[in-house]
Write an enzyme that holds these catalytic residues in place. Structure first.
Site, PDB file in Angstrom:
ATOM      1  N   PHE A 108       0.819  -1.227   0.000  1.00 50.67           N
ATOM      2  CA  PHE A 108       0.000   0.000   0.000  1.00 50.67           C
ATOM      3  C   PHE A 108       0.854   1.280   0.000  1.00 50.67           C
ATOM      4  O   PHE A 108       2.058   1.213   0.017  1.00 50.67           O
ATOM      5  CB  PHE A 108      -1.111  -0.007   1.052  1.00 50.67           C
ATOM      6  CG  PHE A 108      -0.762  -0.207   2.503  1.00 50.67           C
ATOM      7  CD1 PHE A 108       0.475   0.094   3.023  1.00 50.67           C
ATOM      8  CD2 PHE A 108      -1.739  -0.695   3.371  1.00 50.67           C
ATOM      9  CE1 PHE A 108       0.747  -0.061   4.362  1.00 50.67           C
ATOM     10  CE2 PHE A 108      -1.477  -0.860   4.725  1.00 50.67           C
ATOM     11  CZ  PHE A 108      -0.229  -0.543   5.213  1.00 50.67           C
ATOM     12  N   GLU A 109       0.180   2.414  -0.107  1.00 45.03           N
ATOM     13  CA  GLU A 109       0.835   3.733  -0.306  1.00 45.03           C
ATOM     14  C   GLU A 109       1.656   3.731  -1.600  1.00 45.03           C
ATOM     15  O   GLU A 109       2.725   4.334  -1.667  1.00 45.03           O
ATOM     16  CB  GLU A 109       1.729   4.095   0.888  1.00 45.03           C
ATOM     17  CG  GLU A 109       1.026   4.137   2.219  1.00 45.03           C
ATOM     18  CD  GLU A 109       0.321   5.438   2.532  1.00 45.03           C
ATOM     19  OE1 GLU A 109       0.532   6.433   1.814  1.00 45.03           O
ATOM     20  OE2 GLU A 109      -0.473   5.447   3.484  1.00 45.03           O
TER      21      GLU A 109
END
Ligand SMILES: Cc1cc2nc3c(=O)[nH]c(=O)nc-3n(C[C@H](O)[C@H](O)[C@H](O)COP(=O)(O)OP(=O)(O)OC[C@H]3O[C@@H](n4cnc5c(N)ncnc54)[C@H](O)[C@@H]3O)c2cc1C
Length: 581
Positions: A397-398
Site C-alpha cells: 500500500f501507499e
C-alpha cells in the site's frame, strides 16, 4: 524550530555535497520532540499492544476508544494548526510519533489512516468550513476517518477509478461505485472518496457514513494486520452535499498524490519504529535462548544477523530524519497548507525512497527476527510471527514498491528536463571527469573518510546510470522499467549511504561508525551489480567497455573487515539487550 540544515531542494543531494552539520539526525531531537515520542510509545506499548488480541477479534468499539485515547494525548493533532484545536508541531515531531506508534502495526494502520489519509487532505485542500467542521473532531478522535481511493479494478492505476459522481440540479452529487481495501472501513465516520464527476473528471469528496446510500462491505480475510479494519465501501446513489466536494472538480489527482507523498514519509516512520522493536526482541531472545550450552547470541551466524539488522536500520533512520529535517526547513517560515503542500511535493522523491527502503528493511529485519527465534518464531506464542505477517503489506500500500521505484528516477528525470535540477550539466561534467578521474584510494585519516569518498562515487554512479538511460531512451525511458528499477536501487543506496555517513560523522563514536561503514561497504556490492545490469542493457562493444571502466573507477571501494564491525554492533546489541541507536 530550526534544524540548522542548509536550504536544499528535493534530489539536489545527488549533485551537491551536504555538510556534516547540515543534516538533521535522530540524535538532534530536542526535549519536546522526545517527550511526545515517549507519550506515543507509552500509549502504544501500554494501551494499544495489550489490546491486540481483542482488536484481532474485530472489537472495533475498542479501536475507536484507542483512537480517542490517542486524541486525548494529542497524538492525532501534531500536524494541525491551533486554529482547529491542533498542536501545530514540526514535521519531525510527527515522525517521532509515527515511529512510536509503528511498534503496534495494526494500531499504526488505523492511526495512519486517521492522521495521514483523512486529516491531511482536509487540512491541505479543504475549505475553511470543511476544516472547521471536521478537523477538531478528527484530532480528538471523536470521529474516525478513512481514505477511499482504490477499487477492485484500479489500485496502482488509481486514476482509472470507475466510481462516478453525478451532479444534481441542487448542486449536490450522487456517488455510485465500490471502493476496495479501505482501512478503518468497518467503523469510520467519514471517507475521503475519489470518484469521476460525470464519469471523467477525477475528483474528491468528503462522504459521511450517515449520508444516504453509504455502506461498508464485509471485513477482508487478511494475511496480517488483523487488528485493523479493511472493508469495501459501497456507494449506491449516495447523496453528497455540494459543500462536501473536496478541492476542485477534476483536481482529485492533486489531492490523491500529495496525500500519498506525506503518507509515504509517515509510513517510513512507522516501518522504522517496527524495526527498532524487532531488533530489541531479537537481542533479548538471542541472549536468553541457549543451544549447545551457550546463548545463541554467542554464535557468529546470529551475531552477523544482529549486526546487519542494526546497520540497515541505522541507514533508514538517517534518511528518515534527514528528509523530515529538509521538509521542516522549508516550513521554517510557517505551516500554511500551501507551504506544507509545496514542501511535500519538493521532497516526494525522498519520500518514495524512504517508503521503499524502510518497508524492505523492516521485512528483512522481521524475517531475521523469525529466524533468530527458530521454531518459536513460527508460532503465535511470540510476537515475531505476528510482526512478520503484519509488515508484508507495507510493500503494497501507499503505492507498491514497484510504482515507487519507477517514480524515483522518473521524477528526477522530469526535474532534470524541466531545468529545476541541473542534473544534465552535472552528468556532462561527470563524463569528462571520468576520463581523467581523481584517485579514489581510501585514506587512513579521519573516521569514515573512505566511506565519505565511496559515497561521492555512489552518487556519481547514480548520475551516470540515470544520464545514460535518459540519453539512450529519451522520452521512451518510461517504457524501460527494468532499467528504471535498477537506477532506483542505485539512487536509494546512494541516499541511504550518504545519510548514514553524515549521521555517523555528525554524532561520532565507534558504533555509529561501524553501522555506517558496514552499510556503505555492502551497498558498494549492490550498486555494482545493479549498475552492470543497467549498463549492459544500454550499451555494447567499446561504449560498454568505456562505461564499465568508468564504473570501476567510481566504485573503487577497498573491502573492509565488516565481519569485525558487525560483531562490534552485535556485541553491543546483546550487551544492552536493545537496539543501539
Ligand atoms: C491491508 C490493506 C489496506 C489498504 N488500505 C487502503 C486504503 O485505506 N485506501 C485505499 O484507497 N487503498 C487501500 N489499499 C489498497 C492498496 O493501496 C492497493 O492494494 C495498492 O495500491 C496496489 O493496488 P492493487 O492491489 O490493485 O495492485 P495492482 O495495481 O494490481 O498491482 C499488482 C502488481 O502489479 C504491479 N504493477 C501495477 N501497475 C504497474 C506498472 N504500471 N508498472 C509496473 N508494475 C505495476 C504492482 O507493483 C504489483 O506488484 C489497502 C490495501 C491493503 C492490502
Amino acid at each position: 524550530m530550526g534544524t540548522t540544515q542548509v536550504a536544499a531542494r528535493g534530489g539536489s543531494w545527488l549533485i551537491e555535497d551536504a555538510p556534516v552539520d547540515g543534516v538533521f539526525t535522530r540524535e538532534r531531537l530536542d526535549d519536546e520532540q522526545k517527550m511526545i515520542g515517549r507519550t506515543a510509545q507509552e500509549f502504544t506499548d501500554g494501551e494499544a499492544t495489550p489490546a491486540l488480541d481483542r482488536l484481532e477479534q474485530k472489537d472495533w468499539a475498542l479501536a475507536r476508544t484507542l483512537v480517542r485515547r490517542a486524541g486525548e494525548l494529542g497524538l492525532l493533532a501534531t500536524d494541525v494548526p491551533e486554529a482547529y484545536g491542533g498542536l501545530d508541531l514540526d514535521k519531525i515531531s510527527t515522525i517521532v510519533v509515527g515511529e512510536a506508534v509503528g511498534r503496534c502495526a495494526s494500531m499504526a494502520t488505523t492511526f495512519g489512516a486517521q492522521t495521514g489519509l483523512a486529516i491531511t487532505p482536509i487540512l491541505c485542500f479543504g475549505t475553511e468550513a470543511q476544516r472547521q467542521t471536521y478537523l477538531p473532531r478528527l484530532i480528538t478522535g471523536e470521529i474516525v476517518g478513512a481514505y477511499a481511493l482504490s477499487e477492485s479494478g484500479s489500485g496502482s492505476d488509481a486514476l482509472g477509478a470507475r466510481a462516478k459522481a453525478t451532479r444534481q440540479a441542487d448542486g449536490s452529487y450522487t456517488l455510485n461505485g465500490e471502493k476496495m481495501w479501505i482501512t478503518n472501513g468497518g467503523f469510520a465516520d467519514l471517507f475521503i472518496v475519489f470518484a469521476k464527476a460525470d464519469g471523467e473528471q477525477f475528483s474528491a469528496f468528503i462522504v459521511e457514513r450517515g449520508f444516504p446510500g453509504v455502506s461498508s462491505g464485509k471485513e477482508e480475510h487478511k494475511l496480517g494486520l488483523l487488528g485493523s479494519s479493511t472493508t469495501p465501501l459501497i456507494l449506491q446513489d449516495a447523496r453528497v452535499p455540494a459543500e462536501n466536494l473536496l478541492g476542485e472538480i477534476g483536481k482529485g489527482h492533486k489531492i490523491a498524490f500529495n496525500t500519498l507523498n506525506y503518507g509515504r514519509l509517515k509510513l517510513g516512520a512507522m516501518c522504522s519504529g517496527g524495526a527498532r522493536l524487532a531488533i530489541e526482541e531479537a537481542a533479548r531472545y538471542a541472549t536468553q535462548r541457549k543451544q549447545f550450552g551457550k546463548p545463541i547470541a554467542s554464535f557468529g551466524a546470529i551475531r552477523q544477523k544482529l549486526g546487519d539488522m542494526a546497520s540497515r536500520q541505522y541507514a533508514v533512520e538517517a534518511m528518515l530524519y534527514r528528509t523530515a529535517g529538509l521538509i521542516e526547513d522549508m516550513l521554517e517560515a510557517g505551516h500554511e497548507p500551501e507551504r506544507v503542500l509545496a514542501s511535500l511535493e519538493e521532497f516526494a522523491i525522498e519520500s518514495s525512497i524512504l517508503k521503499v527502503a524502510s518497508s524492505e528493511t523492516l521485512d528483512f529485519i522481521l524475517d531475521e527476527n523469525v529466524q533468530i527465534h527458530g521454531g518459536n518464531g513460527f508460532v503465535r506464542d511470540y510476537p515475531a510471527e505476528r510482526h512478520y505477517r503484519d509488515a508484508r503489506v507495507n510493500r503494497i500500500f501507499e503505492g507498491t514498491n514497484e510504482i515507487n521505484r519507477l517514480l524515483i528516477p522518473g521524477m528526477l528525470a522530469r526535474r532534470a528536463v524541466k531545468g529545476g535540477l541541473p542534473l544534465i550539466p552535472a552528468a556532462k561534467r561527470l563524463m569528462d571527469e571520468i576520463m581523467s578521474p581523481p584517485s579514489m584510494e581510501p585514506s587512513a585519516g579521519a573516521p569514515l573518510e573512505a566511506e565519505r569518498r565511496a559515497v561521492v562515487g555512489f552518487k556519481k554512479v547514480a548520475l551516470m546510470i540515470l544520464g545514460t538511460a535518459m540519453q539512450t531512451f529519451g522520452d521512451k525511458l518510461a517504457d524501460e522499467q527494468e532499467i528504471l528499477l535498477a537506477t532506483a536501487d542505485i539512487i536509494i543506496d546512494a541516499y541511504a549511504s550518504e545519510s548514514a555517513v553524515l549521521r555517523a560523522r555528525q554524532t561520532g563514536g565507534l558504533l555509529h561508525e561501524a553501522a555506517a561503514a558496514v552499510y556503505v561497504n555492502d551497498a558498494a556490492g549492490r550498486l555494482e551489480a545493479a549498475a552492470k545490469t543497467a549498463l549492459a542493457a544500454m550499451a555494447e562493444g567499446d561504449a560498454l567497455r568505456t562505461l564499465l571502466a568508468a564504473l570501476r573507477r567510481l566504485l573503487k571501494v577497498s573491502p573492509i573487515n565488516t565481519i569485525a564491525l558487525r560483531r562490534r554492533l552485535a556485541d553491543a546489541t546483546v550487551e544492552r539487550r536493545t537496539y543501539l541507536f
